[in-house]
Design an enzyme around this catalytic site. Structure first.
Site, mmCIF file in Angstrom:
data_model
loop_
_atom_site.group_PDB
_atom_site.id
_atom_site.type_symbol
_atom_site.label_atom_id
_atom_site.label_comp_id
_atom_site.label_asym_id
_atom_site.label_seq_id
_atom_site.Cartn_x
_atom_site.Cartn_y
_atom_site.Cartn_z
ATOM 1 N N ASN A 9 0.639 -1.146 0.240
ATOM 2 C CA ASN A 9 -0.074 -0.021 -0.065
ATOM 3 C C ASN A 9 1.003 1.205 0.084
ATOM 4 O O ASN A 9 1.497 1.540 0.977
ATOM 5 C CB ASN A 9 -0.908 -0.166 1.293
ATOM 6 C CG ASN A 9 -1.802 1.189 1.372
ATOM 7 O OD1 ASN A 9 -1.907 2.243 0.516
ATOM 8 N ND2 ASN A 9 -2.095 1.398 2.602
ATOM 9 N N TRP A 10 0.928 1.902 -1.279
ATOM 10 C CA TRP A 10 2.126 3.051 -1.207
ATOM 11 C C TRP A 10 1.282 4.293 -0.668
ATOM 12 O O TRP A 10 2.100 5.291 -0.544
ATOM 13 C CB TRP A 10 2.362 3.102 -2.740
ATOM 14 C CG TRP A 10 2.930 2.185 -3.485
ATOM 15 C CD1 TRP A 10 3.237 0.804 -2.778
ATOM 16 C CD2 TRP A 10 3.281 2.010 -4.677
ATOM 17 N NE1 TRP A 10 3.950 0.339 -3.758
ATOM 18 C CE2 TRP A 10 4.113 0.925 -4.957
ATOM 19 C CE3 TRP A 10 3.327 3.025 -5.855
ATOM 20 C CZ2 TRP A 10 4.603 0.584 -6.190
ATOM 21 C CZ3 TRP A 10 3.920 2.605 -7.071
ATOM 22 C CH2 TRP A 10 4.455 1.459 -7.290
ATOM 23 N N LYS A 11 -0.004 4.015 -0.107
ATOM 24 C CA LYS A 11 -0.538 5.379 0.181
ATOM 25 C C LYS A 11 -0.287 6.584 -0.556
ATOM 26 O O LYS A 11 -0.354 6.542 -1.515
ATOM 27 C CB LYS A 11 0.058 5.627 1.851
ATOM 28 C CG LYS A 11 -0.088 4.469 2.448
ATOM 29 C CD LYS A 11 0.198 4.614 4.069
ATOM 30 C CE LYS A 11 0.169 3.348 4.993
ATOM 31 N NZ LYS A 11 0.164 3.636 6.168
ATOM 32 N N HIS A 95 -9.494 0.725 5.323
ATOM 33 C CA HIS A 95 -7.936 0.753 5.700
ATOM 34 C C HIS A 95 -8.274 1.775 6.945
ATOM 35 O O HIS A 95 -8.981 2.613 7.000
ATOM 36 C CB HIS A 95 -7.150 1.330 4.736
ATOM 37 C CG HIS A 95 -5.539 1.669 5.075
ATOM 38 N ND1 HIS A 95 -5.020 2.496 6.062
ATOM 39 C CD2 HIS A 95 -4.579 0.656 5.075
ATOM 40 C CE1 HIS A 95 -3.861 2.460 6.241
ATOM 41 N NE2 HIS A 95 -3.523 1.128 5.708
ATOM 42 N N GLU A 97 -6.658 4.101 7.990
ATOM 43 C CA GLU A 97 -6.622 5.604 7.742
ATOM 44 C C GLU A 97 -7.730 6.226 7.369
ATOM 45 O O GLU A 97 -8.243 7.355 7.366
ATOM 46 C CB GLU A 97 -5.387 6.004 6.717
ATOM 47 C CG GLU A 97 -3.884 5.949 7.585
ATOM 48 C CD GLU A 97 -2.760 5.257 6.644
ATOM 49 O OE1 GLU A 97 -2.918 5.312 5.682
ATOM 50 O OE2 GLU A 97 -1.875 4.861 7.517
ATOM 51 N N GLU A 167 -5.133 -5.440 10.665
ATOM 52 C CA GLU A 167 -4.137 -4.438 10.968
ATOM 53 C C GLU A 167 -4.385 -3.471 12.158
ATOM 54 O O GLU A 167 -5.394 -2.611 12.156
ATOM 55 C CB GLU A 167 -4.140 -3.349 9.626
ATOM 56 C CG GLU A 167 -3.830 -3.902 8.223
ATOM 57 C CD GLU A 167 -3.238 -2.869 7.368
ATOM 58 O OE1 GLU A 167 -2.279 -3.149 6.780
ATOM 59 O OE2 GLU A 167 -4.035 -2.055 6.956
ATOM 60 N N GLY A 173 2.478 1.836 10.603
ATOM 61 C CA GLY A 173 3.460 3.254 10.456
ATOM 62 C C GLY A 173 4.131 3.513 11.700
ATOM 63 O O GLY A 173 4.706 4.687 11.809
ATOM 64 N N SER A 213 3.602 -2.181 10.105
ATOM 65 C CA SER A 213 4.980 -2.248 10.382
ATOM 66 C C SER A 213 5.881 -3.474 9.914
ATOM 67 O O SER A 213 6.792 -3.957 10.443
ATOM 68 C CB SER A 213 5.543 -1.726 11.643
ATOM 69 O OG SER A 213 5.100 -0.681 12.072
ATOM 70 N N GLY A 234 2.856 -1.340 4.274
ATOM 71 C CA GLY A 234 2.782 0.219 3.805
ATOM 72 C C GLY A 234 4.438 0.458 3.477
ATOM 73 O O GLY A 234 4.753 0.368 2.459
ATOM 74 N N GLY A 235 4.922 1.151 4.446
ATOM 75 C CA GLY A 235 6.170 1.943 4.201
ATOM 76 C C GLY A 235 7.337 1.004 3.533
ATOM 77 O O GLY A 235 8.094 1.661 2.520
#
Ligand code: PEP
Length: 249
Positions: A9-11, A95, A97, A167, A173, A213, A234-235
């Site tokens: 997930n590149w956000k 998600h 967010e 999640e 994150g 993470s 993610g990151g």
């Protein structure tokens, strides 16, 4: 048999040129990966270019959100029909967010899950508790509720097009990963709940990913657990080499 899936997930990151460059590199280094599904979820602006670059590769493309209506006066929104038109294979829904920054509730997420299914899109449906909820012993109530409400009226046939991502919000994150045992406990709880909603056979066919993470140095222990069928990253998915280390774990 359940699919093992590693999704990135590149956000809200990467220009079109940066996205294409990342998938060009990823495509090259992961060309021989056959035993797992790889998915990248770029920002809307990069979807077409990334989908074109990944055409006939072993990497699938996903969007990060969508609206539940087909079209209409919904300024700033994108529909499932539009995503299919690109074409993309998956869409991330619910998600944390979206839930916590943009205030999306279970009812809205359920409408999106059903709209994705209606349009033949696979979804990655996310659930997870906050730190406060975990610390007050409400983890199972929260994720149980999210699963029940988010998958309301989804049929036994359609659930096979849904991947669930557990999640925990406190792990996204933050660099804090859930311990493999903690994650497995939540995954097993979700699997049993799916068994009650549908049946055991159906429940055993749904891939449940862990997210929060995930890094090359913690994926092995997580994925070794019986009910952890992959990861939503993610990151660590923003760099092709690091993401590949997770993919090939
Ligand atoms: C995510 O965005 O779904 C996620 C799990 O992020 P991170 O891996 O950076 O915690």
């Amino acid at each position: 048999m359940r699919k093992t899936i590693i999704a990135g997930n590149w956000k809200m990151n990467k220009t079109i040129a940066e996205s294409v460059s990342l998938v060009k590199e990823l495509k090259k280094i992961s060309a021989d990966v056959r035993n797992r599904e790889i998915i990248v979820c770029p920002a809307f602006t990069s979807l077409s270019a990334v989908a074109a670059e990944l055409k006939s590769s072993n990497i699938k493309v996903g969007a990060q959100n969508m609206h539940f209506e087909k079209n209409g006066a919904f300024t700033g929104e994108i529909s499932a029909l539009m995503l299919k038109d690109i074409p993309v294979d998956y869409v991330i829904l619910g998600h944390s967010e979206r839930r916590h920054v943009f205030g999306e509730g279970d009812e809205l997420i359920n409408k999106k899950v059903k709209a994705a299914l209606l349009n033949g899109l696979n979804s990655i449906f996310c659930v997870g508790e906050t730190l406060k909820e975990r610390e007050s012993g409400k983890t199972k109530d929260v994720i149980g509720n999210q699963v029940l409400k988010g998958l309301k009226d989804v049929s036994k046939k359609d659930i096979r097009k849904v991947v669930i991502a557990y999640e925990p919000v406190w792990a996204i994150g933050t660099g804090k990963t859930a311990a493999p045992e903690q994650a497995e406990e939540a995954h097993l709880f979700i699997r049993k709940l799916l068994g009650k909603i549908f049946d055991d056979n159906t429940s055993n066919s749904v891939s449940i990913l862990y997210g929060g993470s995930v890094k090359p140095d913690n994926i092995k222990e997580l994925i070794a657990k019986e009910n952890i069928d992959g990861a939503l990253v993610g990151g660590a998915s923003l760099d092709a080499k690091i993401f590949y280390q997770i993919i090939k774990c």
